[in-house]
Design a protein around this motif. Structure first.
Motif: not given
Lengths: 291, 603
Positions: B269-278, B300-303, B485-489, B533-542
């Motif tokens: 388990v690796v902690p991921l800090s805020r900021g940086g590439d998603a 994909w790192i959400e937020r 805010r794209p959603a991760g999947d 990348v999936a796009e549609g009515a919902g948030p963009r899905r990565m």
């Protein structure tokens, strides 16, 4: 083709030479060469008792006064020597240096013979005997000999056996036969020279060679063309193959020399690269062909 | 015999011409200079003497000529690509269907250096060459029927050249009526084959190290963006030192060797800090590692990065209060007069623009949230221009929002907590109302314009209790998620089922993937690992697609091991078409001839 011309200095040297024959042959004409027969020469040979019918002019009257016997003075017959100059004019002799050397040698021998009033016959040969030319007698004939030799052109195959058989087929006075050739005959030179020996001629072989005969030249891929037959042979001349060729040529020359020694045939090698005068004045002398 | 690249007569002409030209060139090349010699007598003696010429010297010219002709022949064959012609089918010869398992495990290298896939294709070629004369078809478990049924082996050979492993899916199993089916597989993916299917096994146990899981989970503490869960499995009988590299964009956050025991699984388990590439990428390297495709994984790192928002309005304190305690938002507040145009023209990098009671004269090219924009805004009433004058939008006093909307923007918003004094309708093109009053006045619009989504709330804080209503934070969070805010999947390769709202699906290279809408879902086939990348009515899905999973990566196991019916394909087969070997052989022969010619070994 180099015109056949000898300078006066060289001609003078030639005049002091004469062709040596191991045996004495009697020609038809009077000349200055002793023959085994007694005749009307100038050299006193012997006495014999007078018999009726002898020429009174030959009675040695001084001997009659001393011995009170009629003795007849006998003289050696001095006749000419029949010399047959057989010159190879096949395509294998066509290389200018080689052919010039052969013709010059023939011309020099002719001149020596003419000076000594020998009976010279020039016989060119190749696949067979060519038109023979009687050179005549006397040094004045030398220019005719030159013209005759200059007219010769190399061509055709070499067939020593057929040529010498043709030579032997006609009745000829026994004499000296000089063969000037490269002796490159597909069927070999042995049979031909043996035919000459059977004729009771004194035979002399002048082996004319050139550097192209002895050395294959540059290495690499070469298409050799036989000058006589036109046959092609593609060869990659490697150092090993070149050495083998040189060995083969030396074996050929040695075989010829050995054959000549065995059958009492005089042999002189005339390399086209050597000075012509040196061959005539030195090699021919060393070979006891001229003296 | 038929030819894949040329018509028959052309191929034969090429072959004959090539050989003729080669021989002619050889002879021309070998035509040495003529040298006239007095006699060949002595040369004949030398050359005919076996002691003077070795056997090789005698035959080398012939050998060179044969070599030259052979080179030309091989090259001509390589160009023409001949193939065997099966006898025309008279109906009695059975049809044959060759199916190759195209799952990722088929890319595993075997002990002989070839891949299972190479061995499978070689086996397919062998089957093809030994076909009894009937029609043959070639297919894969990923692509279905690829070529055939046909008797033209050139076509089938060409098809075998073109297929590659692409993951597999059971739905793509090809069918050919009345055919004898040969299935060439490693058995890594268990399949129930129909009776009569001849199974050819290319399985050969191989050690492998794989990333079997890479997931990003929201962090339970607020000081970091998320935690990455990395799972590495060593499918080998010996412990291995695995070099693990974890990177966000160009920045490496973890790079060190880790010991993994035999048949062991390493969980990190690796902690991921805020900021940086998603985009989070994991890569491993190990000494005994037969499969490459499972050595990399993405997530994909959400937020991952705080949302950069610019709020433009005269009185925006109510929004300031909403954002100041949110660590995932970095808000900037400016007066309308300070707004200098679309963000791209200003060079700024806002993720989102919020306009409160004001709207810019041009439509923003970034996602935007608008609260009660002035009705006179031209681009918001462009659909209602009448005689050059904008039509004043209709207004509704005290509208009632009784029916919750289904759109993601209004999901979870309790409308009964909202008291609205006045709402306006806008009629700009592309605006879709997702919440309406009882009398039909739109209360919330969305716009799906690509790259610049828009949410428009038709009432402001002065005309409602929006700032203090319990539904406001929900509406705001929904809007921010949907807008920026794209959603991760996480998925594996193969068939994927997505919500029906998805209208476009793109692979990592940006190429659209064909999708099918079935009922309330959208399906497509993800063939390559990477971020889709999936796009549609919902948030963009990565969608992070990875190949590694125990079923694929465990190369020591096969479902065929227990089967007695699978025919084992021996190693050493070549998957390369034989014409490549023709070209290689021609090249090698040319090299040999040149080398030997240089050294006067050949001519």
């Amino acid at each position: 083709m180099t015109p056949l011309r000898f300078d006066d200095r060289f001609l003078k040297k030639l005049e002091y030479l004469h062709v040596v024959s191991k045996r004495a042959f009697a020609g038809h004409n009077r000349a200055d060469r002793l023959t085994p027969t007694r005749g009307r020469g100038l050299e006193f040979a012997d006495h014999r008792p007078y018999t009726p019918g002898d020429d009174f002019r030959h009675i040695d009257w001084n001997a009659y006064k001393r011995l009170n016997r009629l003795l007849l003075r006998l003289f050696d017959e001095e006749r000419d020597l029949p010399i047959y100059l057989m010159l190879d004019v096949s395509r294998s002799m066509a290389e200018p240096a080689k052919f010039d050397m052969a013709r010059q040698l023939a011309a020099a021998l002719c001149y020596i013979g003419l000076v000594h009033l020998d009976k010279l016959t020039i016989l060119p040969f190749g696949a067979g005997l060519g038109r023979e030319t009687a050179a005549g007698r006397g040094r004045g004939r030398i220019f005719r000999v030159f013209e005759e030799l200059e007219r010769l052109e190399a061509g055709g195959d070499t067939d020593l056996r057929a040529s010498f058989r043709e030579f032997a087929s006609r009745p000829r006075q026994a004499g000296l036969t000089v063969v000037i050739s490269d002796f490159l005959d597909r069927d070999g030179f042995d049979a031909g020279l043996k035919i000459l020996r059977t004729l009771e001629h004194d035979v002399f072989a002048v082996h004319v060679t050139s550097l192209n005969d002895r050395d294959p030249g540059a290495l690499g891929e070469v298409r050799f063309v036989d000058a006589e037959t036109g046959e092609l042979r593609e060869v990659e001349v490697t150092p090993r193959l070149a050495a083998a060729y040189v060995r083969a040529w030396e074996a050929h020359a040695e075989h010829l020399q050995h054959f000549c020694g065995r059958y009492d045939v005089g042999y002189v090698r005339a390399d086209a690269e050597r000075p012509f005068e040196e061959i005539v004045l030195k090699a021919f002398r060393q070979g006891r062909f001229v003296a | 015999m038929t030819f894949a690249a040329l018509a028959g007569w052309q191929a034969w002409a090429l072959i004959a011409g090539a050989v003729t030209v080669a021989v002619a060139l050889f002879l021309i090349r070998l035509k040495p200079p003529r040298t006239v010699v007095p006699s060949l007598l002595l040369w004949r003696r030398v050359l005919d003497n076996p002691r003077e010429l070795t056997l090789w010297e005698r035959i080398r010219r012939a050998v060179s000529l044969v070599l030259t002709a052979l080179i030309a022949l091989l090259l001509a064959f390589a160009v023409a690509r001949p193939a065997r012609v099966a006898a025309p089918s008279d109906g009695s010869s059975p049809r044959m269907l060759i199916v190759i398992d195209s799952s990722w495990s088929m890319q595993a290298r075997t002990s002989s250096g070839e891949r299972r896939w190479d061995r499978a294709v070689a086996e397919a070629r062998r089957l093809l060459s030994s076909a009894p004369g009937g029609e043959v078809a070639v297919g894969t478990t990923a692509d279905g029927l690829v070529e055939g049924p046909t008797t033209d082996t050139a076509l089938l050979e060409g098809a075998l050249d073109g297929i590659v492993p692409a993951g597999s899916d059971a739905t793509a199993w090809p069918h050919l009526a009345g055919a004898v089916v040969h299935f060439i597989t490693d058995g890594a993916t268990p399949r129930i084959t129909a009776p009569g299917v001849v199974v050819h096994s290319v399985f050969e146990a191989a050690p492998n190290v794989a990333i079997t899981a890479l997931h990003v989970r929201p962090s339970l503490t607020g000081d970091r963006a998320a935690d990455a869960y990395l799972e590495i499995a060593n499918y080998a009988t010996v412990p291995q030192s695995v070099q693990v590299t974890l990177a966000r964009g160009a920045g490496v956050i973890f790079d060190r060797p880790l010991e993994v025991g035999p048949s062991g699984i390493l969980r990190q388990v690796v902690p991921l800090s805020r900021g940086g590439d998603a985009v989070l990428r994991a890569r491993i390297a190990a000494p005994a590692n037969a499969l490459d495709i499972d050595d990399e994984a993405v997530a994909w790192i959400e937020r991952a990065t705080p949302l950069s928002i610019t709020v433009i309005g005269g009185e925006t304190s109510w929004l300031r209060a909403a954002f100041e305690r949110d660590p995932e938002v970095r808000a900037r507040f400016i007066e309308p007069a300070a707004y200098a145009g679309p963000p791209t023209s200003r060079g700024t990098e806002e993720d989102l623009l919020i306009f409160d009671g004001w709207a810019p004269p041009e439509r923003p090219d970034r996602p935007a949230l608008l609260f009660a924009p002035p009705p006179s805004t031209e681009w918001l009433s462009e659909g209602t221009v009448d005689g050059g004058r904008p039509v004043v939008p209709q207004e509704e006093r005290r509208p009632r929002w009784d029916v919750p909307g289904a759109h993601r923007v209004v999901q979870g918003v309790d409308p009964f907590t909202l008291v609205i004094d006045r709402a306006r309708a806008y009629s700009a093109a592309g605006l879709v109302p997702v919440a309406q009053s009882l009398r039909g006045t739109p209360l919330v619009y969305v716009s799906e314009a690509p790259g610049a989504r828009l949410v428009l709330v038709t009432f402001g804080t002065h005309e409602s209790n929006l700032a203090g209503a319990p539904g406001f934070p929900v509406l705001l969070a929904n809007a921010l998620d949907w807008l920026a805010r794209p959603a991760g999947d996480n998925r594996t390769t193969g068939l994927v089922t997505l919500p029906g709202e998805v209208v476009t699906l793109k692979d990592p290279a940006g190429n659209p993937i064909p999708i099918v809408h079935v009922g309330n879902s959208t399906t497509g086939i993800l063939r390559v690992p990477g971020i889709h990348v999936a796009e549609g009515a919902g948030p963009r899905r990565m969608i992070a697609v990875n190949a590694g999973e125990p079923g694929v990566s465990n190369l020591t196991w096969s479902s065929l091991q227990a089967s007695e019916h699978a025919r084992t394909v021996p190693p050493g087969g070549s998957s390369r078409p034989w014409w490549i070997y023709c070209a290689l052989a021609a090249f090698a022969l040319a090299l040999v001839e040149w080398w030997t010619w240089q050294r006067r070994i050949t001519v």
